[in-house]
Enzyme design. Structure first.
Site, PDB file in Angstrom:
ATOM      1  N   LYS A 188      -3.755   1.824 -28.685  1.00 40.89           N
ATOM      2  CA  LYS A 188      -4.167   0.522 -29.192  1.00 40.89           C
ATOM      3  C   LYS A 188      -2.910  -0.302 -29.462  1.00 40.89           C
ATOM      4  O   LYS A 188      -2.098   0.050 -30.322  1.00 40.89           O
ATOM      5  CB  LYS A 188      -4.962   0.710 -30.468  1.00 40.89           C
ATOM      6  CG  LYS A 188      -5.385  -0.581 -31.100  1.00 40.89           C
ATOM      7  CD  LYS A 188      -6.300  -0.312 -32.251  1.00 40.89           C
ATOM      8  CE  LYS A 188      -6.659  -1.577 -32.959  1.00 40.89           C
ATOM      9  NZ  LYS A 188      -7.545  -1.312 -34.086  1.00 40.89           N
ATOM     10  N   LYS A 241      -6.698  -0.071 -25.268  1.00 45.23           N
ATOM     11  CA  LYS A 241      -7.145  -1.351 -25.803  1.00 45.23           C
ATOM     12  C   LYS A 241      -5.971  -2.288 -26.010  1.00 45.23           C
ATOM     13  O   LYS A 241      -4.997  -1.854 -26.612  1.00 45.23           O
ATOM     14  CB  LYS A 241      -7.844  -1.079 -27.135  1.00 45.23           C
ATOM     15  CG  LYS A 241      -8.277  -2.306 -27.874  1.00 45.23           C
ATOM     16  CD  LYS A 241      -8.852  -1.892 -29.192  1.00 45.23           C
ATOM     17  CE  LYS A 241      -9.121  -3.131 -30.015  1.00 45.23           C
ATOM     18  NZ  LYS A 241      -9.669  -2.812 -31.298  1.00 45.23           N
TER      19      LYS A 241
HETATM   20  C1  PBG Z   1      -8.891  -2.898 -35.852  1.00 38.93           C
HETATM   21  C2  PBG Z   1      -9.663  -3.436 -34.696  1.00 38.93           C
HETATM   22  C3  PBG Z   1      -9.236  -4.469 -33.869  1.00 38.93           C
HETATM   23  C4  PBG Z   1     -10.259  -4.727 -32.956  1.00 38.93           C
HETATM   24  C5  PBG Z   1     -11.257  -3.792 -33.200  1.00 38.93           C
HETATM   25  N1  PBG Z   1     -10.869  -3.005 -34.299  1.00 38.93           N
HETATM   26  C6  PBG Z   1      -7.944  -5.128 -33.727  1.00 38.93           C
HETATM   27  C7  PBG Z   1      -7.181  -5.635 -34.858  1.00 38.93           C
HETATM   28  O1  PBG Z   1      -7.680  -6.453 -35.640  1.00 38.93           O
HETATM   29  O2  PBG Z   1      -6.013  -5.245 -34.944  1.00 38.93           O
HETATM   30  C8  PBG Z   1     -10.233  -5.806 -31.936  1.00 38.93           C
HETATM   31  C9  PBG Z   1     -11.395  -5.915 -31.036  1.00 38.93           C
HETATM   32  C10 PBG Z   1     -11.460  -7.190 -30.299  1.00 38.93           C
HETATM   33  O3  PBG Z   1     -10.544  -8.035 -30.318  1.00 38.93           O
HETATM   34  O4  PBG Z   1     -12.497  -7.373 -29.639  1.00 38.93           O
HETATM   35  N2  PBG Z   1      -9.510  -1.930 -36.549  1.00 38.93           N
END
Ligand code: PBG
Length: 321
Positions: A188, A241
């Site tokens: 991520k 991601k």
């Molecule tokens: C963090 C989380 C994020 C997303 C899902 N869970 C990113 C973040 O805020 O750092 C992003 C998903 C998206 O942009 O669709 N727990």
């Protein structure tokens, strides 16, 4: 040539829609920059999930949108919390679905970070936010356990805390919940593509950024190492991601590892396309469909077995009608 033996085609079963669950009844709140996506109260969530199910979608990813925030994210693991209640209701009312829950703190902490922050750090509101990993693991395990006890099939830790998969696996196993699997947000990245999501969850960091715990996109090796360690810790599926700017990582993961790879086609990737399709002169009815299918096919071609996408329901409609 071109006889289509190795043709890559996106199928409805490959797609997982994210859902945002909010408190209250009969709520359907729109999210700016994400037309077609809503924060839903549980009653409306059930209706949407039933409809998605009839379109052939079988798995769902749930996020809680909570106004109850504190420094420790305590609301995230309450037995009668929003996500826990949503999972129980889905399991009661909809058959044959796989429920995946996001396990993180950013939607529940007053500072908007994904973990517990060391006191001196929180006080100084420094840019380089350091997560207290040991404390964070305790809370993440509690959240995962509460989701599993409510009936989740998969928990999806997304805090990027070190050893989070191991800690959660141990906690679930000790509690007799070996059946619950882990979809790990392994690679991520500290990405600029999460804006609309943070707006939806009100989870933007109140100070500093997430670069202390999310991955640096200049460093592909680190992503592969993270995936490898999550697999060793017990992940059943690993995730990359965002998806589009990281197709190389998806491909490398697919070549190197044998467990399923998921890719998260994130909020700003959705928003970019929506904005284009709403503004362009090119308003042919099939423009959006053709663009989306081309993009999702690239993600599948790179090696994703599963794609988490806000377009899942649209695609399911396009492919079945
Ligand atoms: C963090 C989380 C994020 C997303 C899902 N869970 C990113 C973040 O805020 O750092 C992003 C998903 C998206 O942009 O669709 N727990």
């Amino acid at each position: 040539m071109g006889i289509g033996i190795n043709k890559v085609e996106v199928k409805v079963e490959d797609l997982i829609p994210p859902y945002f669950v909010t408190e209250g009844r009969d709520k359907r709140e729109s999210i700016s920059a994400m037309p077609g996506i809503y924060r839903l109260s549980i009653d409306n969530l059930i209706k949407d999930i039933q409809e998605s199910r009839s379109l052939g979608i079988k798995a769902f990813l749930l996020f809680g949108v909570s106004k109850k925030k504190d420094a420790y994210g305590t609301e995230a693991y309450q037995e009668d919390g929003l996500v826990q209640e949503a999972v129980r209701t889905i399991k009661k009312k909809v058959t044959g679905v796989t429920v995946i829950t996001d396990v993180c703190l950013c939607g529940y902490t007053s500072h908007g970070h994904c973990g517990i922050i060391r006191a001196q750090n929180a006080k100084r509101k420094t840019q380089n936010v350091v997560i207290d990993n040991t404390e964070t693991l305790k809370v993440l395990s509690k959240i995962a356990l509460s989701h599993a006890q409510a009936g989740a099939d998969f928990v999806a830790p997304s805090a990027m805390a070190k050893l989070q998969v191991k800690a959660i696996r141990e906690r679930l196993d000790k509690s007799g919940l070996k059946r619950v699997k882990i979809l790990a947000y392994s690679a991520k990245f500290a990405s600029n593509f999460y804006g609309p999501f943070r707006n939806a969850l009100d989870s933007s960091p109140r100070f500093g950024d997430r670069k202390g715990y999310q991955l640096d996109f200049h460093n592909p090796e680190q992503a592969i190492e993270e995936i490898e360690s999550d697999i060793k810790e017990g992940a059943d599926i690993v995730m990359v991601k965002p998806a589009l700017a990281y197709l190389d990582i998806i491909q490398r993961a697919k070549e190197k590892f044998s467990i399923p790879i998921a890719a998260y086609n994130v909020s700003a990737e959705y928003a970019m396309l929506k904005a284009y399709c709403q503004r362009t002169e090119d308003r042919r009815p099939r423009t959006e469909r053709d663009l989306v299918l081309e993009i999702l096919t690239s993600i599948k071609r790179a090696g994703a077995d599963l794609i988490i996408t806000y377009y899942a329901r649209d695609v399911a409609k396009w492919l079945t009608h």
